[in-house]
Scaffold this active site. Structure first.
Site, mmCIF file in Angstrom:
data_model
loop_
_atom_site.group_PDB
_atom_site.id
_atom_site.type_symbol
_atom_site.label_atom_id
_atom_site.label_comp_id
_atom_site.label_asym_id
_atom_site.label_seq_id
_atom_site.Cartn_x
_atom_site.Cartn_y
_atom_site.Cartn_z
ATOM 1 N N SER A 107 45.489 48.869 66.885
ATOM 2 C CA SER A 107 44.121 48.397 67.091
ATOM 3 C C SER A 107 43.708 48.625 68.549
ATOM 4 O O SER A 107 43.726 49.764 69.019
ATOM 5 C CB SER A 107 44.008 46.928 66.659
ATOM 6 O OG SER A 107 42.656 46.544 66.518
ATOM 7 N N ASP A 246 41.173 49.068 55.585
ATOM 8 C CA ASP A 246 41.163 48.778 57.018
ATOM 9 C C ASP A 246 39.749 48.620 57.562
ATOM 10 O O ASP A 246 38.842 49.377 57.196
ATOM 11 C CB ASP A 246 41.850 49.938 57.742
ATOM 12 C CG ASP A 246 42.465 49.571 59.070
ATOM 13 O OD1 ASP A 246 41.937 48.670 59.748
ATOM 14 O OD2 ASP A 246 43.479 50.193 59.436
ATOM 15 N N HIS A 273 44.224 46.202 57.876
ATOM 16 C CA HIS A 273 44.358 46.509 59.291
ATOM 17 C C HIS A 273 45.794 46.413 59.805
ATOM 18 O O HIS A 273 46.046 46.716 60.976
ATOM 19 C CB HIS A 273 43.458 45.545 60.089
ATOM 20 C CG HIS A 273 43.160 45.951 61.492
ATOM 21 N ND1 HIS A 273 42.678 47.203 61.821
ATOM 22 C CD2 HIS A 273 43.269 45.266 62.666
ATOM 23 C CE1 HIS A 273 42.495 47.263 63.132
ATOM 24 N NE2 HIS A 273 42.854 46.112 63.668
#
Length: 294
Positions: A107, A246, A273
């Protein structure tokens, strides 16, 4: 597997790190960059299992978070990409691995890893960018698209509080509906994810300042961030990771695939995610295979 912990001293405090395995092993050590900005290493702790493949795995809590020094009084001008890039360089040098290492960034950690890689550091060998956007404007646009599929009553609560600037418990409870669809689909959440969640509640300084109150309401200092025009400068082999559900949608990830010269992309069909949690064995296997290919 042997595990050691320590701190790196810096101008603004100290950075906590943990090493699983032996940094003198034949394979390059793997440095794990957590997300946020403002998360902790806990939710990406599963990557430590890659030490069983013959490499050291290094986790750390970025400054302002977790076991590293907290700086609640610092303003928006303090929390910059450069701050975290300097911290990463300091860690690499402190551990004596700056000459040869791999990185996996998840991320925000993947965004930070890309920022590091475009500088073409001599020691970076292979790069994994997991669940990361290349532009926050695309991230927000896609998050709002996903949000339109939420139940109407949830959308109403979110919009009402965002318009009023009242980010109270009702707002965050509504945001959890989005998170269950697009951040972590496991029920219940694993303990390591819950630990990071609680750490961000205890000290939201970095996340609120750089990102904003939620994953989709990005009003922080990073809201205009993009690396799209610089991705061609990443010269190391790169693996992209994302999940079918995601919040880092294909449109978010696509610029990495389009502009990094040596790149491949693995999408995990049962994940959102956090493929490293939601499809742990398959994700770690794919990362290990990629790292071992060099």
């Amino acid at each position: 597997m042997a595990c050691t912990e320590g701190y790196v001293e810096g101008a603004f405090g100290r950075t906590w790190y943990k090493i699983t395995g032996d940094v003198t092993a034949a394979k390059p050590p793997l440095v794990v960059l957590h997300g946020g900005p403002g998360c902790t290493h806990d939710y990406v702790d599963s990557f430590k299992d890659l030490a069983a493949t013959g490499r050291a795995v290094i986790h750390y809590d970025q400054i302002g978070n977790g076991r590293s020094t907290h700086l609640r009084d610092k303003g928006a001008e303090f929390w910059t990409v450069s701050l975290f890039l300097d911290e990463l360089d300091r860690l690499l040098n402190h551990l004596g691995i700056a000459g040869r290492y791999d990185i996996v960034g998840q991320s925000w950690g993947g965004m930070l890893a890309a920022e590091h890689a475009v500088r073409q550091p001599a020691g970076l060998r292979r790069l994994v960018i997991a669940d990361s956007p290349a532009s926050f404007k695309t991230w927000v646009a896609e998050a709002n698209r996903l949000r339109r599929d939420l139940p109407p009553d949830i959308q109403e609560v979110l919009q009402r509080h965002e318009d009023a600037g009242t980010f109270d418990q009702e707002y965050f409870d509504a945001a959890k509906v989005y998170e269950r669809r697009h951040v972590c689909r496991l029920v219940p959440k694993p303990d390591e994810v819950l630990r990071t969640d609680q750490a961000m509640i205890d000290d939201p300084t970095v996340y609120r300042t750089m990102n904003g109150p939620t994953e989709f309401h990005v009003i922080g200092t990073m809201k205009d961030w993009t690396i799209e025009s610089r991705l061609h400068a990443i010269t190391v082999p790169t693996l992209l990771v994302s999940g079918h559900f995601d919040e880092a949608t294909p449109l978010c990830v696509q610029p990495y695939a389009d502009h990094i010269p040596d790149v491949r992309w693995k999408i995990f069909e049962q994940s959102s995610h956090m493929p490293h949690v939601e499809e742990k064995e398959a994700c770690l296997a794919a990362v290990a295979e990629f790292l071992d290919a060099g």
